[in-house]
Scaffold this motif. Sequence first.
Motif, PDB file in Angstrom:
ATOM      1  N   LEU A 132      24.875   6.194  31.711  1.00 16.56           N
ATOM      2  CA  LEU A 132      24.445   7.323  32.528  1.00 16.56           C
ATOM      3  C   LEU A 132      25.079   8.628  32.049  1.00 16.56           C
ATOM      4  CD1 LEU A 132      24.498   5.754  36.113  1.00 16.56           C
ATOM      5  CD2 LEU A 132      22.511   6.254  34.689  1.00 16.56           C
ATOM      6  N   VAL A 133      26.328   8.568  31.613  1.00 14.30           N
ATOM      7  CA  VAL A 133      26.984   9.764  31.083  1.00 14.30           C
ATOM      8  C   VAL A 133      26.324  10.204  29.776  1.00 14.30           C
ATOM      9  CG1 VAL A 133      29.137  10.634  30.090  1.00 14.30           C
ATOM     10  CG2 VAL A 133      29.194   9.320  32.216  1.00 14.30           C
ATOM     11  N   VAL A 134      26.005   9.239  28.895  1.00 17.14           N
ATOM     12  CA  VAL A 134      25.350   9.568  27.624  1.00 17.14           C
ATOM     13  C   VAL A 134      23.991  10.221  27.880  1.00 17.14           C
ATOM     14  CG1 VAL A 134      24.262   8.583  25.569  1.00 17.14           C
ATOM     15  CG2 VAL A 134      26.538   7.840  26.248  1.00 17.14           C
ATOM     16  N   LEU A 135      23.192   9.647  28.784  1.00 16.47           N
ATOM     17  CA  LEU A 135      21.883  10.210  29.083  1.00 16.47           C
ATOM     18  C   LEU A 135      22.007  11.607  29.688  1.00 16.47           C
ATOM     19  CD1 LEU A 135      19.905   7.154  30.554  1.00 16.47           C
ATOM     20  CD2 LEU A 135      19.771   8.134  28.267  1.00 16.47           C
ATOM     21  N   SER A 136      23.014  11.796  30.540  1.00 19.80           N
ATOM     22  CA  SER A 136      23.220  13.108  31.158  1.00 19.80           C
ATOM     23  C   SER A 136      23.540  14.161  30.100  1.00 19.80           C
ATOM     24  CB  SER A 136      24.345  13.039  32.190  1.00 19.80           C
ATOM     25  OG  SER A 136      24.026  12.143  33.233  1.00 19.80           O
ATOM     26  N   GLN A 137      24.413  13.821  29.160  1.00 22.95           N
ATOM     27  CA  GLN A 137      24.780  14.784  28.123  1.00 22.95           C
ATOM     28  C   GLN A 137      23.672  14.986  27.101  1.00 22.95           C
ATOM     29  OE1 GLN A 137      29.381  13.394  27.844  1.00 22.95           O
ATOM     30  NE2 GLN A 137      28.755  14.983  26.400  1.00 22.95           N
ATOM     31  N   ALA A 138      22.744  14.056  27.016  1.00 22.62           N
ATOM     32  CA  ALA A 138      21.593  14.238  26.139  1.00 22.62           C
ATOM     33  C   ALA A 138      20.561  15.182  26.749  1.00 22.62           C
ATOM     34  CB  ALA A 138      20.944  12.890  25.824  1.00 22.62           C
ATOM     35  N   GLY A 139      20.675  15.468  28.060  1.00 23.12           N
ATOM     36  CA  GLY A 139      19.729  16.328  28.739  1.00 23.12           C
ATOM     37  C   GLY A 139      18.656  15.595  29.483  1.00 23.12           C
ATOM     38  N   CYS A 140      18.837  14.287  29.682  1.00 20.61           N
ATOM     39  CA  CYS A 140      17.843  13.451  30.323  1.00 20.61           C
ATOM     40  C   CYS A 140      18.157  13.280  31.817  1.00 20.61           C
ATOM     41  CB  CYS A 140      17.801  12.085  29.638  1.00 20.61           C
ATOM     42  SG  CYS A 140      16.563  10.946  30.283  1.00 20.61           S
ATOM     43  N   PHE A 141      17.125  13.090  32.625  1.00 24.61           N
ATOM     44  CA  PHE A 141      17.331  12.716  34.013  1.00 24.61           C
ATOM     45  C   PHE A 141      17.757  11.243  34.051  1.00 24.61           C
ATOM     46  CE2 PHE A 141      14.530  16.048  36.325  1.00 24.61           C
ATOM     47  CZ  PHE A 141      15.063  17.043  35.525  1.00 24.61           C
TER      48      PHE A 141
END
Length: 397
Positions: free
Chosen positions: A382-391
């Motif tokens: 979830l942290v990786v997806l958040s920093q990638a700009g994804c919901f």
Amino acid sequence: AFGNRKQGSLLDLFRCRTPGGLRLLRQALLQPLASKSEIELRQDAVQALLSNEAFFYELQQLLPAIGDIDLLAARLTSEPKHRGPQWCRSAIRTALKLRSALAALPLLAEALRGISSAEGPSTLLEEAHTLLTNASFPVLLRELDRVLDSEGPQALGQAGSLAHVALMYAVHPNVSPLLDIARQTWNDALQQIHTLHRGYMAKYPELRLKLEYTERRGWYLSHAQPSGPTEFLHTTAKGASGRQMSTTRDLNSENFKLRLAEQEILVQTVMVLSSLYEVLRAEAALLYRVSQIASALDLVQAFAGYALLGARTRPQLSDDVAAPMAIQGGRHPLLDQIFANEAGGPAFEPFDYFMDRTCCVQCITGANGGGKSTYLLSLAQLVVLSQAGCFIPAESA
């Protein structure tokens, strides 16, 4: 889907439409952004697509036509040590594919006009619209249309002999007298090959002969019986089809003439394209910028497509090092997707997570198979997806 994917990785959650988008997706997941402003640029673009689903689906239709501009620009700016037939074919295909990409840019720019979300306009989409309306693109497209035949890209998308013919007729007639002469020689040899095929069909009807083509072998005869007539040479099995491949002396002779004419056509075509390449090379930097913005658009549409599949939330970011890390109703991205695809199957049990300066260490305990690793992996993904700009799949974060 585009490209090879590994089952069970975050890459499997997203569907990119271009090679550049897939490369940027890999980079976004392997090297997530650390700048809050850059992350929010992507989030704003994803939000805009979610607020304009008609544009989202239109974007999915338009992006494949752009293709891999980054690769095309790289080919434009490189020069081989030896200009062999293979390089000549690649140079012609590059010009045809670039023309297709440039023809798609006005449609994409028009679709981007005025797109915004409830939170306001997206800076990334506005920058994309500004770049795609650059006055240089119509000029480049006119130069390509002046030289290249309008049917080239459509025929080039076919396989086998159709793509081969498209290369031979990629340039307009009457552009180069030497090219027109080489084409006439090539066309005469090709007609003679078809005449030979019709003669063999009438002479040996029981063989059910077909005339087929491969770039390595050229034109050859495909027939049903293992043992053909004595005039058939070099007979070999055609894979697992049960048919045989053969040639004849006359067919070999015409194939030889055809290959000589093809080499001359390729050389003359590249000579015609040389001046065009000089014009395109001068705009290589602009083409690389288009590649970057097209990849970014592909990335955000992939993120938007993922967000439309289920309950996703936009994570709130902070530059304050004292800000807490809080997730409510978080779910493991991969397991949540697997369970969602199983009708009547179990649902992933959401979890809450909170950590700040007063609680900077947590101890996870439980029985074997109780979900400790899943809990930790969920948080990491979830942290990786958040920093990638994804919901992300959570109620709030």
